[in-house]
Design a protein around this motif. Structure first.
Motif, PDB file in Angstrom:
ATOM      1  N   LEU A 143      35.052  -3.898  -7.148  1.00  0.00           N
ATOM      2  CA  LEU A 143      34.168  -4.855  -7.934  1.00  0.00           C
ATOM      3  C   LEU A 143      33.426  -5.372  -6.844  1.00  0.00           C
ATOM      4  N   ALA A 176      33.655  -9.977 -14.508  1.00  0.00           N
ATOM      5  CA  ALA A 176      33.501  -9.514 -13.028  1.00  0.00           C
ATOM      6  C   ALA A 176      32.257  -8.379 -13.437  1.00  0.00           C
ATOM      7  N   VAL A 222      30.150  -4.997 -11.555  1.00  0.00           N
ATOM      8  CA  VAL A 222      30.267  -3.773 -10.553  1.00  0.00           C
ATOM      9  C   VAL A 222      28.982  -2.861 -10.900  1.00  0.00           C
ATOM     10  N   TYR A 235      38.568  -0.844 -12.635  1.00  0.00           N
ATOM     11  CA  TYR A 235      37.937  -1.894 -12.746  1.00  0.00           C
ATOM     12  C   TYR A 235      38.423  -2.831 -13.537  1.00  0.00           C
ATOM     13  N   THR A 262      39.562  -6.712 -12.110  1.00  0.00           N
ATOM     14  CA  THR A 262      39.147  -7.984 -12.988  1.00  0.00           C
ATOM     15  C   THR A 262      40.323  -8.917 -13.385  1.00  0.00           C
TER      16      THR A 262
END
Length: 158
Positions: A22, A35, A37, A59, A63
């Motif tokens: 991230l 979040a 990315v 991911y 998060t």
């Protein structure tokens, strides 16, 4: 969601080096986190076609880790290590996320037990809010992750 300035992602998650996927935590509150990315142009997991969509599961898990870290820090506790146990209904709209694409990862806590087991509804969106992946993930955060790992390791010589 929190309007307070958020500190760098490294302060919320135990991941480091190439395993920190991230870029930043955008917002968090008691029940959810957001979040961001940007899909890298090189590095771990990347293929010629881009980042495989299954990396989206990590991911999502990171998060959740950032959400847990945010909550721990808010309560004056240390950030703890946690574990992704599994997922239900992971669905991706495409096989790869294109390099350079900015993704928004949203997680919503559906259940968090006193025993450290939790369930989260997760989604990944591209710029403009187009949904690229969804899943429900199960996680476990032991009260002391390092002790948990040490006690789970097989004895030497076995």
């Amino acid at each position: 969601m929190s309007d307070q300035p958020l500190i760098p992602i490294e302060n919320y998650v135990p991941h480091r080096g190439v395993m920190l996927l991230l870029d930043r935590l955008l917002a968090a509150d008691e029940d959810r986190a957001v979040a961001e990315v940007t899909v890298p142009r090189d590095g771990l997991f990347l293929h010629d076609a881009g980042m495989p969509s299954w990396v989206g599961m990590e991911y999502m898990a990171q998060t959740v880790a950032a959400w847990a870290g945010w909550n721990a820090l808010r309560k004056g506790r240390a950030v703890q290590i946690g574990f992704l146990l599994g997922s239900r209904r992971f669905e991706a709209a495409q096989a790869f996320f294109a390099a350079g694409t900015r993704l928004t990862v949203r997680v919503q806590c559906e259940l968090m037990g006193d025993n450290g087991l939790g369930m989260f509804d997760c989604r990944i969106e591209a710029d403009g809010g187009r949904e690229l992946a969804t899943a429900r993930i199960s996680v476990f955060e032991p009260s002391d992750g390092n002790t948990y790992i040490s006690s789970s390791a097989p004895a030497q010589g076995q």
